[in-house]
Scaffold this motif. Structure first.
Motif, PDB file in Angstrom:
ATOM      1  N   THR A  94     -31.678  11.028  89.970  1.00  0.00           N
ATOM      2  CA  THR A  94     -30.358  11.341  89.422  1.00  0.00           C
ATOM      3  C   THR A  94     -29.503  10.106  89.164  1.00  0.00           C
ATOM      4  O   THR A  94     -28.464  10.219  88.506  1.00  0.00           O
ATOM      5  CB  THR A  94     -29.588  12.259  90.390  1.00  0.00           C
ATOM      6  OG1 THR A  94     -29.478  11.617  91.668  1.00  0.00           O
ATOM      7  CG2 THR A  94     -30.318  13.592  90.570  1.00  0.00           C
ATOM      8  N   GLU A  95     -29.918   8.954  89.652  1.00  0.00           N
ATOM      9  CA  GLU A  95     -29.127   7.737  89.494  1.00  0.00           C
ATOM     10  C   GLU A  95     -29.924   6.686  88.734  1.00  0.00           C
ATOM     11  O   GLU A  95     -31.073   6.407  89.076  1.00  0.00           O
ATOM     12  CB  GLU A  95     -28.708   7.193  90.858  1.00  0.00           C
ATOM     13  CG  GLU A  95     -27.793   8.133  91.638  1.00  0.00           C
ATOM     14  CD  GLU A  95     -27.401   7.565  92.989  1.00  0.00           C
ATOM     15  OE1 GLU A  95     -27.713   6.384  93.240  1.00  0.00           O
ATOM     16  OE2 GLU A  95     -26.805   8.305  93.789  1.00  0.00           O
ATOM     17  N   GLN A 101     -32.411   9.854  84.850  1.00  0.00           N
ATOM     18  CA  GLN A 101     -32.192  11.278  85.061  1.00  0.00           C
ATOM     19  C   GLN A 101     -33.457  12.012  84.609  1.00  0.00           C
ATOM     20  O   GLN A 101     -33.602  12.375  83.440  1.00  0.00           O
ATOM     21  CB  GLN A 101     -30.959  11.752  84.285  1.00  0.00           C
ATOM     22  CG  GLN A 101     -29.652  11.161  84.833  1.00  0.00           C
ATOM     23  CD  GLN A 101     -28.425  11.626  84.085  1.00  0.00           C
ATOM     24  OE1 GLN A 101     -28.296  11.358  82.886  1.00  0.00           O
ATOM     25  NE2 GLN A 101     -27.528  12.326  84.762  1.00  0.00           N
ATOM     26  N   GLU A 121     -32.356  11.948  76.273  1.00  0.00           N
ATOM     27  CA  GLU A 121     -32.343  13.312  76.810  1.00  0.00           C
ATOM     28  C   GLU A 121     -33.187  14.235  75.929  1.00  0.00           C
ATOM     29  O   GLU A 121     -33.142  14.168  74.702  1.00  0.00           O
ATOM     30  CB  GLU A 121     -30.905  13.829  76.864  1.00  0.00           C
ATOM     31  CG  GLU A 121     -30.784  15.253  77.372  1.00  0.00           C
ATOM     32  CD  GLU A 121     -29.341  15.745  77.382  1.00  0.00           C
ATOM     33  OE1 GLU A 121     -29.096  16.890  76.939  1.00  0.00           O
ATOM     34  OE2 GLU A 121     -28.462  14.970  77.826  1.00  0.00           O
ATOM     35  N   TYR A 138     -33.452  14.568  81.429  1.00  0.00           N
ATOM     36  CA  TYR A 138     -32.316  15.448  81.198  1.00  0.00           C
ATOM     37  C   TYR A 138     -31.013  14.664  80.992  1.00  0.00           C
ATOM     38  O   TYR A 138     -29.923  15.247  80.896  1.00  0.00           O
ATOM     39  CB  TYR A 138     -32.181  16.460  82.341  1.00  0.00           C
ATOM     40  CG  TYR A 138     -31.837  15.880  83.696  1.00  0.00           C
ATOM     41  CD1 TYR A 138     -30.521  15.781  84.117  1.00  0.00           C
ATOM     42  CD2 TYR A 138     -32.842  15.452  84.547  1.00  0.00           C
ATOM     43  CE1 TYR A 138     -30.206  15.258  85.360  1.00  0.00           C
ATOM     44  CE2 TYR A 138     -32.530  14.929  85.789  1.00  0.00           C
ATOM     45  CZ  TYR A 138     -31.212  14.833  86.190  1.00  0.00           C
ATOM     46  OH  TYR A 138     -30.894  14.313  87.429  1.00  0.00           O
ATOM     47  N   GLY A 139     -31.119  13.341  80.889  1.00  0.00           N
ATOM     48  CA  GLY A 139     -29.995  12.465  80.558  1.00  0.00           C
ATOM     49  C   GLY A 139     -30.570  11.139  80.092  1.00  0.00           C
ATOM     50  O   GLY A 139     -31.570  10.670  80.654  1.00  0.00           O
ATOM     51  N   ASP A 140     -29.982  10.536  79.047  1.00  0.00           N
ATOM     52  CA  ASP A 140     -30.549   9.312  78.485  1.00  0.00           C
ATOM     53  C   ASP A 140     -30.935   8.322  79.580  1.00  0.00           C
ATOM     54  O   ASP A 140     -30.127   8.016  80.470  1.00  0.00           O
ATOM     55  CB  ASP A 140     -29.533   8.650  77.546  1.00  0.00           C
ATOM     56  CG  ASP A 140     -29.329   9.453  76.268  1.00  0.00           C
ATOM     57  OD1 ASP A 140     -30.030  10.463  76.103  1.00  0.00           O
ATOM     58  OD2 ASP A 140     -28.472   9.051  75.453  1.00  0.00           O
ATOM     59  N   SER A 141     -32.162   7.806  79.511  1.00  0.00           N
ATOM     60  CA  SER A 141     -32.687   6.916  80.547  1.00  0.00           C
ATOM     61  C   SER A 141     -33.311   5.695  79.902  1.00  0.00           C
ATOM     62  O   SER A 141     -34.157   5.812  79.009  1.00  0.00           O
ATOM     63  CB  SER A 141     -33.723   7.648  81.397  1.00  0.00           C
ATOM     64  OG  SER A 141     -33.147   8.774  82.050  1.00  0.00           O
ATOM     65  N   LYS A 199     -31.318  20.765  83.805  1.00  0.00           N
ATOM     66  CA  LYS A 199     -30.002  20.225  84.164  1.00  0.00           C
ATOM     67  C   LYS A 199     -29.446  20.903  85.416  1.00  0.00           C
ATOM     68  O   LYS A 199     -28.763  20.265  86.228  1.00  0.00           O
ATOM     69  CB  LYS A 199     -29.037  20.391  82.979  1.00  0.00           C
ATOM     70  CG  LYS A 199     -29.358  19.439  81.831  1.00  0.00           C
ATOM     71  CD  LYS A 199     -28.255  19.415  80.798  1.00  0.00           C
ATOM     72  CE  LYS A 199     -28.525  18.335  79.768  1.00  0.00           C
ATOM     73  NZ  LYS A 199     -27.405  18.195  78.806  1.00  0.00           N
ATOM     74  N   GLY A 254     -31.137  19.173  88.196  1.00  0.00           N
ATOM     75  CA  GLY A 254     -30.552  17.854  88.375  1.00  0.00           C
ATOM     76  C   GLY A 254     -29.214  17.909  89.080  1.00  0.00           C
ATOM     77  O   GLY A 254     -28.911  17.081  89.951  1.00  0.00           O
TER      78      GLY A 254
END
Length: 278
Positions: free
Chosen positions: A151-152, A155, A197, A219-222, A242, A245
């Motif tokens: 999550t950090e 994602q 994402e 589930y989030g730009d990485s 999400k 997450g």
């Protein structure tokens, strides 16, 4: 009565005849040995020629066997030796050598929280899609749990470890996979972010040619190094990922590896690959 001189002459002739006979015998032996060596060398040449011919024909057959048919790619599966396998390894054989490299395929992951669906471009990932099709047919993913959530920084929700099963899946260290590995495909070297994402991609050990069965859903730009195969795009079910997450994780993997087991468990009841389209 024979004189002494005559007896000496007779003895000398006898010795000479004996020496000549011995020399003749030695000469015959040399000729026989040379003939045998020559015949042996000739036989070796014949055998060597036959071996070369068979080997050449065999190599031709192999080359012909690895020449792809129209609309197909040739995949190289690297099977792990028995001594390098662990209890987390699940051996279900190898996928076909040839894989379709035109059209598309749909992956449906049926989970306890609902279906997650992805679209795959076979021109970009023919071998990875073929591997998933093989594993899905063997029910490799059925009743396994997504074992890692980050999550950090990143994602991602990671799944595909066959040892992440049952109530004890939280002890899974994320090292499980099939008894083979293969090369990465469709690396996003020219994309920023490399893993936006909605992407579904393949995990690996960080070394080239170490892709197996584990995959992750972004589930989030990485911003990862572009060293992981982009398998496809999630077309439905991102809301499920999400939700997982947002629920967080247990930090089981620590700061060095990142993330932990999802607090909101995701059970893959089945993973199905459609027939190729197009």
């Amino acid at each position: 009565m024979t004189s002494t001189r005559e007896r000496q002459r007779a003895a000398a002739r006898a010795r000479l005849e004996k020496e000549m006979a011995e020399r003749a015998a030695q000469a015959r032996k040399r000729r026989q040995l040379q003939a045998s060596i020559g015949a042996g060398a000739a036989l070796l040449l014949v055998v060597a020629g036959a071996v070369w011919l068979v080997t050449s024909l065999g190599d031709d057959d192999k080359d012909q066997g690895t020449t792809p048919t129209a609309g197909a790619a040739v995949c190289s599966w690297i099977e792990a030796p028995a001594e390098q396998r662990s209890p987390q390894t699940k051996d279900v054989g190898l996928p076909p050598v040839e894989a379709k490299n035109t059209g598309s395929q749909v992956m449906t992951i049926d989970t306890n929280l609902g279906p997650i669906v992805a679209q795959l471009d076979l021109a970009a990932v023919p071998c990875t899609a073929s591997s998933f099709t093989h594993l899905a047919e063997k029910k490799f993913f059925d009743n396994t749990k997504c074992h890692r959530l980050v999550t950090e920084g990143l994602q991602v929700l990671q799944c595909g470890d066959p040892s992440a099963t049952g109530a004890g899946y939280r002890e899974s260290d994320g090292t499980g996979g099939p008894a083979y590995r293969f090369a990465e495909e469709n690396l996003p070297t020219d994309k920023r972010p490399a893993y936006p994402e909605g992407v579904i991609a393949m995990a690996n050990s960080g070394q080239p040619g170490s892709t197996g069965s584990q995959f992750f859903i972004v589930y989030g730009d990485s911003e990862l190094d572009p060293a992981y195969t982009v398998l496809g795009t999630i077309t439905s079910g991102m809301d499920i990922v999400k939700q997982v997450g947002a629920a967080g994780h247990d930090n089981a993997f620590g700061q060095s590896a990142g993330g932990g087991h999802p607090k909101k468990e995701v059970l893959i009841k089945s993973l199905v690959m459609s027939a190729p389209q197009g």
